[in-house]
Design an enzyme around this catalytic site. Sequence first.
Site, PDB file in Angstrom:
ATOM      1  N   GLN A 215      -2.624   0.336  -6.383  1.00 51.52           N
ATOM      2  CA  GLN A 215      -2.849  -0.692  -5.369  1.00 51.52           C
ATOM      3  C   GLN A 215      -3.431  -1.936  -6.027  1.00 51.52           C
ATOM      4  OE1 GLN A 215      -4.917   0.661  -1.891  1.00 51.52           O
ATOM      5  NE2 GLN A 215      -5.221  -1.390  -1.068  1.00 51.52           N
ATOM      6  N   ASP A 216      -2.821  -3.104  -5.719  1.00 52.51           N
ATOM      7  CA  ASP A 216      -3.323  -4.405  -6.196  1.00 52.51           C
ATOM      8  C   ASP A 216      -3.259  -4.542  -7.718  1.00 52.51           C
ATOM      9  OD1 ASP A 216      -3.837  -4.751  -3.540  1.00 52.51           O
ATOM     10  OD2 ASP A 216      -5.980  -5.098  -3.746  1.00 52.51           O
TER      11      ASP A 216
ATOM     12  N   ARG B 108       4.315  -7.713   2.863  1.00 54.11           N
ATOM     13  CA  ARG B 108       3.680  -7.796   4.179  1.00 54.11           C
ATOM     14  C   ARG B 108       2.665  -8.934   4.148  1.00 54.11           C
ATOM     15  NH1 ARG B 108      -0.849  -3.177   5.061  1.00 54.11           N
ATOM     16  NH2 ARG B 108      -1.765  -3.128   2.972  1.00 54.11           N
TER      17      ARG B 108
ATOM     18  N   GLN C  40      -8.045  -0.305  -4.155  1.00 51.00           N
ATOM     19  CA  GLN C  40      -7.867  -1.565  -4.884  1.00 51.00           C
ATOM     20  C   GLN C  40      -8.417  -1.470  -6.304  1.00 51.00           C
ATOM     21  OE1 GLN C  40      -9.178  -1.260  -1.777  1.00 51.00           O
ATOM     22  NE2 GLN C  40      -8.879  -3.138  -0.572  1.00 51.00           N
TER      23      GLN C  40
ATOM     24  N   ASP D 161       0.723  -3.357  -2.012  1.00 53.29           N
ATOM     25  CA  ASP D 161       0.389  -4.770  -2.232  1.00 53.29           C
ATOM     26  C   ASP D 161       0.212  -5.084  -3.721  1.00 53.29           C
ATOM     27  OD1 ASP D 161       0.204  -4.681   0.555  1.00 53.29           O
ATOM     28  OD2 ASP D 161      -1.970  -4.506   0.542  1.00 53.29           O
TER      29      ASP D 161
END
Length: 554
Positions: A370-371, A460, A348, A392
């Site tokens: 990520q993120d 998701r 993250q 994500d």
Amino acid sequence: MAQNSVLFTTISLLIFSISSHCQDLTTLKALCDVTPHPLVCKSILSVELPTSVSEFASIAIQKSLEASRHLLASLDEHFPTSGPLNDCHLLGDITVIQLSRAFKITAEGNFLFEVNDLLTLLSAAMTNYETCLGSFHDVKSEHVVNDQLNILIRVADGQKLISVSLALTKEAWLTSGASLKKPPPRILAEEKKSSLPDVSYVKVTKRERMIYERVKVLGRKLLQSYPGGNGALKVAKTVVVNPNDVNGDAFKTINDAVAAAPTKAESENGYFVIYVVAGVYEEYVTVPSNKSYVMIIGDGIDKTIITGNRNVIDGSTTFASATLAVIGRGFMAANITVRNTAGPTKHQAVAVRNSADMSAFYKCSFEGYQDTLYAHSLRQFYRECDIYGTVDFIFGNAATVLQNCNIIPRLPLQGQFNAITAQGRSDPNQNTGISIQNCRIIPSAELVSSNYSVKTYLGRPWKEYSRTVYLQNFMDGFIDAKGWNEWMGDFALNTLYYAEFNNTGPGSETAYRVNWPGYHVINETEAVWFTVSSFIVGDSWLPSMGVPYTGGLM
């Protein structure tokens, strides 16, 4: 005889009043049973006697505010600190501000007229507490001592109170006879076209005029009027960020320029415009809650670049890892790139965290893995932006619309898959979600080079009531046929809301999509609720920012 008659009438009225009150109390207790936290709801009734659902909601909001103030006082004892408690302190402070605004709305009797603001503020306050708890999860090595445990308990209790407030507010609105979802003026909307007006400066200087002319010459169609609206965008002041300025007129850093912005600014005073000349700015920029109506304009994507590399592996929380974090109401950015260069191995690592109500990004690029883009809370709009990432990489719990953007999945770590979205709606009454409209979902060059060795999904469910819709987008063929992926087992598959409407391209075929109860292929009537005019009530605030947008469906 006359005295007996008066006495009988008085006793009858008293009995009727008690009976009516008991009936109302019974009704309110029954209402508590359909909230997410019935016992918390009924505990309010044990000390308060509201006479209506709207009064009940107002009392619940007041109780939530009191609890948040007590929590903030507890956090003050640990401040300044680092890690999760630091996040919780900032989030607690913001929550008190938001709940104070919410209570003021109910106290002034504006409940019905400002219900969207009310639901938005309560939804954001809940998200703040959820984020505070999540920060402790991020820092797994953090030892939770007794004082911290007490704070976590207070956070959880406060979150339940806000959830009850949200449920009662929604119920009060519905029982008022009004429609919660007021239809937009039309389903098919024409785009609000760009045009460059004469900018109205509250205080005009020669240098500000020169900067605006430079903006105009460079073709950044930002400071524009709304056709049919009430005039041009107002600019209160314009400053320049240029580390190489030899005259001493420019700020050296973006943060220094933000610090110069007035506090408690109002929209009618005009925007504080920060023009950031081309260059690479290695700084972590924050626009705090007391800096409203700040606008950052760069020289273009890949020309004005803000960069950082904070990440959870090196000790940051997800919330604190952002290269650019914005909280102040009415924030606007255009023609900049924001990067988090931590890379895929650091997990993250946020490029932009947006917690600013009625905020917009226009022609910006967000780059990470990520993120990448943390659409944290409140109402947000993104237009003609590029978003790069892997796992994500568009996530959070704001009410968000992305329109005419390029969404570009990259190559993740071996063994990982790409999930474009991870929406974090944790309560069924929150008015939040991610709406992606008329965007291009295309692979990055490195993903193409890998021969698509990893799977890419539309999203998701990060939280139980995760809500994401894709409207009228182009989806390239690398999107996995099932479309969506599980978070863990069957978590949230019954309670999420995922939807697709009129998407095109080889990745848009819905015949082999997931068969979860919460997944839908929707029609035009349902799709319109997730457009700019309806979902984020954009017609009430985007025109004053000068950002082009389409209010309804294309």
